[in-house]
Write a protein that holds these residues in place. Structure first.
Motif, PDB file in Angstrom:
ATOM      1  N   VAL A 199      -9.884   5.210  -4.291  1.00  0.00           N
ATOM      2  CA  VAL A 199      -8.742   4.793  -5.110  1.00  0.00           C
ATOM      3  C   VAL A 199      -7.605   4.389  -4.183  1.00  0.00           C
ATOM      4  O   VAL A 199      -7.183   5.163  -3.329  1.00  0.00           O
ATOM      5  CB  VAL A 199      -8.287   5.923  -6.063  1.00  0.00           C
ATOM      6  N   ILE A 200      -7.116   3.166  -4.377  1.00  0.00           N
ATOM      7  CA  ILE A 200      -6.006   2.635  -3.587  1.00  0.00           C
ATOM      8  C   ILE A 200      -4.783   2.567  -4.493  1.00  0.00           C
ATOM      9  O   ILE A 200      -4.812   1.895  -5.526  1.00  0.00           O
ATOM     10  CB  ILE A 200      -6.331   1.225  -3.046  1.00  0.00           C
ATOM     11  N   THR A 201      -3.722   3.275  -4.118  1.00  0.00           N
ATOM     12  CA  THR A 201      -2.469   3.218  -4.867  1.00  0.00           C
ATOM     13  C   THR A 201      -1.567   2.203  -4.171  1.00  0.00           C
ATOM     14  O   THR A 201      -1.402   2.242  -2.957  1.00  0.00           O
ATOM     15  CB  THR A 201      -1.790   4.602  -4.906  1.00  0.00           C
ATOM     16  N   TRP A 202      -1.001   1.291  -4.969  1.00  0.00           N
ATOM     17  CA  TRP A 202      -0.174   0.238  -4.390  1.00  0.00           C
ATOM     18  C   TRP A 202       0.902  -0.206  -5.379  1.00  0.00           C
ATOM     19  O   TRP A 202       0.841   0.123  -6.561  1.00  0.00           O
ATOM     20  CB  TRP A 202      -1.031  -0.931  -3.924  1.00  0.00           C
ATOM     21  N   ARG A 203       1.888  -0.918  -4.854  1.00  0.00           N
ATOM     22  CA  ARG A 203       3.000  -1.404  -5.670  1.00  0.00           C
ATOM     23  C   ARG A 203       2.705  -2.801  -6.193  1.00  0.00           C
ATOM     24  O   ARG A 203       2.407  -3.706  -5.431  1.00  0.00           O
ATOM     25  CB  ARG A 203       4.297  -1.446  -4.867  1.00  0.00           C
TER      26      ARG A 203
ATOM     27  N   LEU B  72      -6.863   2.437   5.595  1.00  0.00           N
ATOM     28  CA  LEU B  72      -5.867   2.117   4.566  1.00  0.00           C
ATOM     29  C   LEU B  72      -4.583   2.928   4.755  1.00  0.00           C
ATOM     30  O   LEU B  72      -3.479   2.405   4.609  1.00  0.00           O
ATOM     31  CB  LEU B  72      -6.452   2.360   3.173  1.00  0.00           C
ATOM     32  N   LEU B  73      -4.731   4.217   5.067  1.00  0.00           N
ATOM     33  CA  LEU B  73      -3.538   5.041   5.266  1.00  0.00           C
ATOM     34  C   LEU B  73      -2.768   4.609   6.505  1.00  0.00           C
ATOM     35  O   LEU B  73      -1.541   4.694   6.532  1.00  0.00           O
ATOM     36  CB  LEU B  73      -3.931   6.517   5.345  1.00  0.00           C
TER      37      LEU B  73
ATOM     38  N   ILE C  70      -6.358  11.793   3.775  1.00  0.00           N
ATOM     39  CA  ILE C  70      -6.718  12.170   5.139  1.00  0.00           C
ATOM     40  C   ILE C  70      -5.491  12.599   5.934  1.00  0.00           C
ATOM     41  O   ILE C  70      -4.415  12.035   5.814  1.00  0.00           O
ATOM     42  CB  ILE C  70      -7.389  10.963   5.835  1.00  0.00           C
ATOM     43  N   GLU C  71      -5.678  13.586   6.787  1.00  0.00           N
ATOM     44  CA  GLU C  71      -4.759  13.993   7.858  1.00  0.00           C
ATOM     45  C   GLU C  71      -3.288  14.067   7.496  1.00  0.00           C
ATOM     46  O   GLU C  71      -2.488  13.239   7.906  1.00  0.00           O
ATOM     47  CB  GLU C  71      -4.932  13.055   9.054  1.00  0.00           C
ATOM     48  N   GLY C  72      -2.941  15.032   6.706  1.00  0.00           N
ATOM     49  CA  GLY C  72      -1.541  15.343   6.504  1.00  0.00           C
ATOM     50  C   GLY C  72      -0.823  14.482   5.498  1.00  0.00           C
ATOM     51  O   GLY C  72       0.302  14.741   5.147  1.00  0.00           O
ATOM     52  N   ARG C  73      -1.445  13.417   5.005  1.00  0.00           N
ATOM     53  CA  ARG C  73      -0.776  12.584   4.026  1.00  0.00           C
ATOM     54  C   ARG C  73      -1.174  13.035   2.625  1.00  0.00           C
ATOM     55  O   ARG C  73      -0.773  12.460   1.638  1.00  0.00           O
ATOM     56  CB  ARG C  73      -1.145  11.129   4.237  1.00  0.00           C
TER      57      ARG C  73
ATOM     58  N   LEU D 171       0.832  -1.205   0.000  1.00  0.00           N
ATOM     59  CA  LEU D 171       0.000   0.000   0.000  1.00  0.00           C
ATOM     60  C   LEU D 171       0.867   1.255   0.000  1.00  0.00           C
ATOM     61  O   LEU D 171       1.858   1.326   0.717  1.00  0.00           O
ATOM     62  CB  LEU D 171      -0.904   0.019   1.228  1.00  0.00           C
ATOM     63  N   VAL D 172       0.475   2.214  -0.796  1.00  0.00           N
ATOM     64  CA  VAL D 172       1.207   3.479  -0.889  1.00  0.00           C
ATOM     65  C   VAL D 172       0.321   4.645  -0.468  1.00  0.00           C
ATOM     66  O   VAL D 172       0.741   5.522   0.273  1.00  0.00           O
ATOM     67  CB  VAL D 172       1.741   3.705  -2.327  1.00  0.00           C
TER      68      VAL D 172
END
Length: 194
Positions: free
Chosen positions: A130-134, A159-160, A187-190, A109-110
């Motif tokens: 949307v989930i960004t992943w490697r 997820l984050l 969310i929250e600073g990311r 997970l990214v």
């Protein structure tokens, strides 16, 4: 007779178009099979009843990260359809009805964000998770439209929290999508809200 020939000509033209689209899809799948490794299979030890979170909805697509129109069609992941998203401590299962399921390992997970569109489908503001992943050495985006959009905030936080931090060397994908100009947020600073 002339009407019959005209009808047959129109049908033949549409059949040719369908054949050309199918051929293009197959060519793209062959090219992407060399570019992307196989999607991870769902580990056998994961029991659906043990999932920390579950969401039903529609699997929209998986694309190259940041390229919302570059749908990955290799290995059966190109078709959208009904699906269930299940979150475990080990990762996320994308359980697709009538299509191969796949697994997003927690260590891959990214980022996670909300977006309004992906792969030619526009869902409205914050309509898509949307989930960004490697995947191997490539970053990909997997889009899911949940039936209950009120659950998105919880899913984003979860997820984050699972994603390796920037200190782990993984980093995070950008939360803006210049190709779509879509509003996306994390969310929250990311990430930030635009």
């Amino acid at each position: 007779m002339e009407r019959f020939l005209l009808t047959m000509l129109v049908l033949a033209f549409f059949a040719l178009l369908v054949w050309l689209m199918w051929r293009g899809w197959r060519r793209k799948a062959r090219h992407q099979s060399a570019q992307y490794p196989p999607f991870p299979e769902v580990p056998e030890q994961l029991d659906a009843s043990a999932a920390r979170d579950t969401a039903t909805g529609v699997y929209v697509a998986t694309t190259s990260a940041g390229r919302w129109q570059d749908r990955i069609v290799a290995r059966g992941v190109g078709m959208s359809g009904p699906a269930t998203l299940r979150r475990y401590s080990a990762g996320v299962v994308v359980d697709r009805d009538g299509a191969p399921d796949f697994f997003i390992p927690a260590e891959s997970l990214v980022d996670a964000r909300l977006s309004k569109g992906m792969a030619g489908k526009v869902m409205g503001v914050d309509g898509l998770l949307v989930i960004t992943w490697r995947l191997g050495d490539q970053l990909v985006d997997t889009g899911f439209r949940a039936e209950d959009k009120a659950a998105y905030e919880h899913w984003l936080r979860a997820l984050l929290a699972m994603a390796p931090s920037e200190q782990d060397g993984q980093g995070h994908a950008a939360d803006s999508d210049p190709a779509t100009g879509s509003e996306q947020r994390t969310i929250e600073g990311r990430g930030h809200e635009r």
